[in-house]
Design an enzyme around this catalytic site. Structure first.
Site, PDB file in Angstrom:
ATOM      1  N   SER A 126       7.987  14.185   7.035  1.00 37.29           N
ATOM      2  CA  SER A 126       7.705  13.652   5.702  1.00 37.29           C
ATOM      3  C   SER A 126       6.910  14.949   4.896  1.00 37.29           C
ATOM      4  O   SER A 126       6.220  15.594   5.556  1.00 37.29           O
ATOM      5  CB  SER A 126       6.669  12.353   5.859  1.00 37.29           C
ATOM      6  OG  SER A 126       6.210  12.328   4.466  1.00 37.29           O
ATOM      7  N   TYR A 151      -0.610   8.119   9.761  1.00 42.14           N
ATOM      8  CA  TYR A 151       0.589   8.150   9.535  1.00 42.14           C
ATOM      9  C   TYR A 151       1.047   9.688   9.410  1.00 42.14           C
ATOM     10  O   TYR A 151       1.883   9.989  10.207  1.00 42.14           O
ATOM     11  CB  TYR A 151       1.391   7.292   8.408  1.00 42.14           C
ATOM     12  CG  TYR A 151       2.646   7.875   7.923  1.00 42.14           C
ATOM     13  CD1 TYR A 151       2.789   8.538   6.826  1.00 42.14           C
ATOM     14  CD2 TYR A 151       3.612   7.576   8.795  1.00 42.14           C
ATOM     15  CE1 TYR A 151       4.038   8.826   6.378  1.00 42.14           C
ATOM     16  CE2 TYR A 151       5.062   7.609   8.306  1.00 42.14           C
ATOM     17  CZ  TYR A 151       5.165   8.681   7.232  1.00 42.14           C
ATOM     18  OH  TYR A 151       6.221   9.115   6.911  1.00 42.14           O
ATOM     19  N   LYS A 155       3.115  12.491  11.978  1.00 38.76           N
ATOM     20  CA  LYS A 155       4.308  13.392  11.692  1.00 38.76           C
ATOM     21  C   LYS A 155       3.868  14.822  11.837  1.00 38.76           C
ATOM     22  O   LYS A 155       4.711  15.636  12.537  1.00 38.76           O
ATOM     23  CB  LYS A 155       4.526  13.170  10.168  1.00 38.76           C
ATOM     24  CG  LYS A 155       4.989  12.141   9.693  1.00 38.76           C
ATOM     25  CD  LYS A 155       6.573  11.622  10.574  1.00 38.76           C
ATOM     26  CE  LYS A 155       7.109  10.139  10.171  1.00 38.76           C
ATOM     27  NZ  LYS A 155       8.309   9.935  10.849  1.00 38.76           N
TER      28      LYS A 155
HETATM   29  C1  WQD Z   1       4.659   6.885  -5.399  1.00 39.99           C
HETATM   30  C2  WQD Z   1       3.742   7.062  -6.785  1.00 39.99           C
HETATM   31  C3  WQD Z   1       1.550   6.305  -6.485  1.00 39.99           C
HETATM   32  C4  WQD Z   1       3.065   1.874  -5.969  1.00 39.99           C
HETATM   33  C5  WQD Z   1       4.403   7.925   0.581  1.00 39.99           C
HETATM   34  C6  WQD Z   1       4.082   8.332   1.932  1.00 39.99           C
HETATM   35  C7  WQD Z   1       5.231   9.296   2.341  1.00 39.99           C
HETATM   36  C8  WQD Z   1       6.663   8.366   2.259  1.00 39.99           C
HETATM   37  C9  WQD Z   1       6.833   7.623   0.703  1.00 39.99           C
HETATM   38  C10 WQD Z   1       6.934   7.221   4.481  1.00 39.99           C
HETATM   39  C11 WQD Z   1       2.169   7.378  -6.425  1.00 39.99           C
HETATM   40  C12 WQD Z   1       2.395   5.377  -7.571  1.00 39.99           C
HETATM   41  C13 WQD Z   1       2.785   3.356  -6.068  1.00 39.99           C
HETATM   42  C14 WQD Z   1       2.365   1.261  -6.838  1.00 39.99           C
HETATM   43  C15 WQD Z   1       2.033   2.972  -8.229  1.00 39.99           C
HETATM   44  N1  WQD Z   1       6.356   7.138   3.252  1.00 39.99           N
HETATM   45  N2  WQD Z   1       2.433   3.995  -7.147  1.00 39.99           N
HETATM   46  N3  WQD Z   1       2.083   1.688  -8.024  1.00 39.99           N
HETATM   47  O1  WQD Z   1       2.375   7.896  -1.861  1.00 39.99           O
HETATM   48  O2  WQD Z   1       4.171   9.409  -2.888  1.00 39.99           O
HETATM   49  O3  WQD Z   1       4.512   8.444  -0.328  1.00 39.99           O
HETATM   50  O4  WQD Z   1       5.581   6.900   0.732  1.00 39.99           O
HETATM   51  O5  WQD Z   1       7.875   8.143   4.778  1.00 39.99           O
HETATM   52  O6  WQD Z   1       5.305   9.711   3.494  1.00 39.99           O
HETATM   53  O7  WQD Z   1       3.224   9.266   1.778  1.00 39.99           O
HETATM   54  O8  WQD Z   1       4.931   7.062  -2.457  1.00 39.99           O
HETATM   55  O9  WQD Z   1       5.922   5.137  -3.535  1.00 39.99           O
HETATM   56  O10 WQD Z   1       3.731   4.952  -2.553  1.00 39.99           O
HETATM   57  O11 WQD Z   1       4.044   6.409  -4.404  1.00 39.99           O
HETATM   58  O12 WQD Z   1       1.687   3.573  -9.311  1.00 39.99           O
HETATM   59  O13 WQD Z   1       2.314  -0.032  -6.526  1.00 39.99           O
HETATM   60  O14 WQD Z   1       3.739   5.728  -7.237  1.00 39.99           O
HETATM   61  O15 WQD Z   1       0.297   6.140  -6.880  1.00 39.99           O
HETATM   62  O16 WQD Z   1       1.903   8.136  -7.461  1.00 39.99           O
HETATM   63  P1  WQD Z   1       4.081   8.098  -1.750  1.00 39.99           P
HETATM   64  P2  WQD Z   1       4.536   5.751  -3.347  1.00 39.99           P
END
Ligand code: WQD
Length: 342
Positions: A126, A151, A155
């Site tokens: 990741s 998490y 990785k």
């Molecule tokens: C994306 C953007 C949030 C939810 C994580 C893990 C990564 C992978 C993918 C497993 C960010 C914003 C999110 C919400 C929001 N996981 N957001 N409201 O955090 O980039 O990555 O998930 O493999 O390893 O680190 O993904 O989809 O959670 O967030 O505004 O309800 O959307 O702040 O900017 P992230 P995400």
């Protein structure tokens, strides 16, 4: 027909990868403990490909069970290892469950592979290993920083274990694929992301809000140093990601590797803000999404997107599907799933 074992193959990325493998003529066996996914994924894969992967239910944290499972399929040409817990927030609340599950499953799998001489291994890593990158786009040579969560640390540690294994066993060939933000669903709308409980990730929260399952999407912060103040990510279509795994399997099976431990970023190289994703979702699906801006989420990275040069030049792979296709396919799946279960 070359057999590929897909651990965690009932999960979101694993099941889409099974579809891509079957479409390329591979025989697929899924190892899954069904703790985080349903065996219904196997039915969905069969509906789409008209081929049914064998499902071997196994908890890879149990060393003897893992060895017995791999012995049953010791003729496999390669293993793709998805089996892991992946919720960042949950890992902060339950670190030991994450270290136990993600690392014991990996180590038992590697012990079994060594025992049966299965030498081709692809690891689901990741972009989270980069933490807050100093510069973007992030290349595979960008520093791997202090993990932001248990998490992410699993990785990072996993990649260190894998590198050590290749030093001690020259026969062992490994590719670690660092995913950016996988979203979307297979074009059939018959399979897609199905998180347990309240989604942590953006896209499932968006689709469940649009479906009326969730009241309102919270946009976590609009005071980041970006064009519209919301955080930027490199969203990649899950089928592009799946197809990259088939390219990686082919590279290992046909011994095209330049060295026996390779790492590739899997992204599009394009960063989109949260508000841009919402806009694309609304426009492509002709709807208005109920959302509001709230505070930043702890641990979020302001901007991260991939350099895709290495994957393109060395793997000969690059993402083909654009953001519009991602948001349309995500909504198509959500609508179909809700209709199926209404
Ligand atoms: C994306 C953007 C949030 C939810 C994580 C893990 C990564 C992978 C993918 C497993 C960010 C914003 C999110 C919400 C929001 N996981 N957001 N409201 O955090 O980039 O990555 O998930 O493999 O390893 O680190 O993904 O989809 O959670 O967030 O505004 O309800 O959307 O702040 O900017 P992230 P995400």
């Amino acid at each position: 027909m070359s057999k590929v074992i897909v651990t965690g193959g009932c999960g979101y990325i694993g099941s889409h990868t099974c579809i891509a493998l079957l479409s390329q003529g591979y025989e697929v066996v899924v190892f899954d403990d069904l703790s985080n996914a349903s065996k219904e994924s196997i039915d969905r894969i069969e509906k789409i490909t008209e081929k049914r992967p064998e499902l071997y239910r196994v908890d890879l944290k149990d060393k003897n069970a893992a060895i017995a499972a791999f012995e049953t399929h010791k003729d496999a040409m390669a293993v793709i290892h998805f089996a892991a817990y992946k919720a960042v927030k949950e890992s902060v609340e339950q670190p030991l469950q994450y270290y136990e599950n993600n690392l014991f499953s990996l180590i038992n799998t590697l012990i079994a592979l060594q025992k049966f001489g299965i030498n081709n291994f692809i690891f689901s890593s990741s972009a989270t290993v980069y933490g807050i990158p100093k510069t973007c786009p992030v290349t595979e040579k960008s520093p791997v920083s202090t993990a932001f969560s248990p998490y992410g640390n699993t990785k990072k540690i996993a990649e260190e274990i894998l590198e050590d294994c290749t030093h001690s066993n020259a026969e062992f060939s490994i590719i670690s694929l660092r995913y950016f933000n996988p979203i979307g669903a297979h074009k059939s709308g018959k399979i897609g992301e199905l998180p347990n409980g309240i989604p942590n990730n953006l896209m499932p929260y968006i689709t469940q809000t649009a479906a009326g399952i969730r009241e309102q999407l919270m946009v976590f912060g609009n005071d980041y140093p970006t064009k519209d103040g919301t955080a930027i990510r490199d969203y990649i279509h899950v089928m592009d990601l799946a197809e990259a795994h088939v390219v990686a399997v082919d590279r290992l099976i046909h011994q095209k590797q330049e060295n026996n431990f390779e790492i590739y970023n899997l992204g599009t190289g394009i960063g989109y803000s949260v508000l841009e994703v919402i806009k694309a979702f609304e426009t492509q699906n002709n709807l208005a999404l109920n959302y509001k801006i709230t505070d930043r989420r702890k641990g979020d990275v302001p901007v991260v997107f991939a350099s895709t040069e290495l994957a393109s030049q060395t793997l000969g792979w690059s993402a083909k599907r654009d953001l519009n296709s991602m948001v349309k396919s995500a909504w198509n799946w959500e609508k179909n799933y809700r209709n199926e279960n209404s």
